[in-house]
Scaffold this motif. Structure first.
Motif, short mmCIF file in Angstrom:
data_model
loop_
_atom_site.label_atom_id
_atom_site.label_comp_id
_atom_site.label_asym_id
_atom_site.label_seq_id
_atom_site.Cartn_x
_atom_site.Cartn_y
_atom_site.Cartn_z
N TYR A 1 0.84 -1.21 0.00
CA TYR A 1 0.00 0.00 0.00
C TYR A 1 0.87 1.25 0.00
O TYR A 1 0.64 2.20 -0.75
CB TYR A 1 -0.95 0.01 1.20
CG TYR A 1 -1.90 -1.16 1.21
CD1 TYR A 1 -3.01 -1.19 0.35
CD2 TYR A 1 -1.69 -2.24 2.05
CE1 TYR A 1 -3.88 -2.27 0.34
CE2 TYR A 1 -2.56 -3.34 2.05
CZ TYR A 1 -3.64 -3.34 1.19
OH TYR A 1 -4.49 -4.42 1.18
N GLU B 1 -10.93 -4.93 -2.65
CA GLU B 1 -11.38 -3.54 -2.80
C GLU B 1 -10.35 -2.58 -2.23
O GLU B 1 -10.08 -1.53 -2.79
CB GLU B 1 -12.73 -3.34 -2.11
CG GLU B 1 -13.89 -4.08 -2.77
CD GLU B 1 -13.87 -5.61 -2.61
OE1 GLU B 1 -13.21 -6.13 -1.67
OE2 GLU B 1 -14.50 -6.29 -3.43
N ARG B 2 -9.77 -2.97 -1.08
CA ARG B 2 -8.76 -2.11 -0.44
C ARG B 2 -7.54 -1.96 -1.35
O ARG B 2 -7.01 -0.85 -1.51
CB ARG B 2 -8.37 -2.71 0.91
CG ARG B 2 -7.47 -1.81 1.71
CD ARG B 2 -7.24 -2.34 3.13
NE ARG B 2 -6.03 -1.73 3.64
CZ ARG B 2 -5.12 -2.36 4.35
NH1 ARG B 2 -5.27 -3.63 4.65
NH2 ARG B 2 -4.05 -1.73 4.76
N CYS B 3 -7.11 -3.06 -1.96
CA CYS B 3 -5.96 -3.00 -2.87
C CYS B 3 -6.28 -2.12 -4.09
O CYS B 3 -5.48 -1.28 -4.50
CB CYS B 3 -5.58 -4.40 -3.36
SG CYS B 3 -4.84 -5.45 -2.09
N LEU B 4 -7.46 -2.32 -4.66
CA LEU B 4 -7.83 -1.57 -5.86
C LEU B 4 -7.99 -0.09 -5.55
O LEU B 4 -7.56 0.77 -6.31
CB LEU B 4 -9.10 -2.14 -6.49
CG LEU B 4 -8.97 -3.58 -7.00
CD1 LEU B 4 -10.30 -4.10 -7.51
CD2 LEU B 4 -7.90 -3.70 -8.08
N SER B 5 -8.58 0.22 -4.38
CA SER B 5 -8.76 1.64 -4.04
C SER B 5 -7.43 2.29 -3.70
O SER B 5 -7.28 3.50 -3.82
CB SER B 5 -9.79 1.83 -2.93
OG SER B 5 -9.31 1.30 -1.74
N ALA B 6 -6.42 1.48 -3.31
CA ALA B 6 -5.09 2.03 -3.03
C ALA B 6 -4.30 2.26 -4.32
O ALA B 6 -3.20 2.81 -4.29
CB ALA B 6 -4.31 1.07 -2.12
#
Length: 123
Positions: A64, A94-99
């Motif tokens: 991240y 989702e966390r990875c993609l939003s990062a």
């Protein structure tokens, strides 16, 4: 057209070894780094890096933080990152993609799925 290079950033050499073996067998050129900082210096020197396979859980700088640093760099911000993680809980993708990850693959890696994602970015 020069061969598209895949940069693997993972703090575990066994993961690097396994990924390199699979990707080289499929005709990809691979570089590797065991830390995000080492990965940055490879990307700075190598114009052919088409995509980065980034382990999200690393000491020093995790995936991240590494993606955030890449977004701030004129030279690195357009290189797509595939998040590679053993975290496959609800919300992790989702966390990875939003990062800022362009894609997401969970460990143990499904090679066919990985290759489909890589092909999307190395055409």
């Amino acid at each position: 057209m020069p061969q598209k290079t895949i940069l693997i950033i993972d703090d575990d050499n066994r993961n690097i070894f396994a990924l390199k073996a699979v990707l080289k067998a499929k005709g990809f050129d691979c570089l590797s780094a065991t830390s995000a900082q080492e990965g940055f210096s490879i990307m700075e020197k190598n114009e052919n890096v088409a995509i980065v396979l980034m382990d999200m859980m690393m000491p020093d700088m995790d995936g991240y933080q590494a993606m955030a640093a890449m977004k701030k760099s004129d030279k690195l911000q357009n290189i797509p990152v595939l998040a590679v993680t053993a975290q496959a809980m609800v919300g992790d993708k989702e966390r990875c993609l939003s990062a800022g990850a362009a894609g997401y693959v969970s460990k143990p890696i499904n090679v066919d799925e990985l290759l489909i994602q890589i092909e999307n970015f190395t055409r």
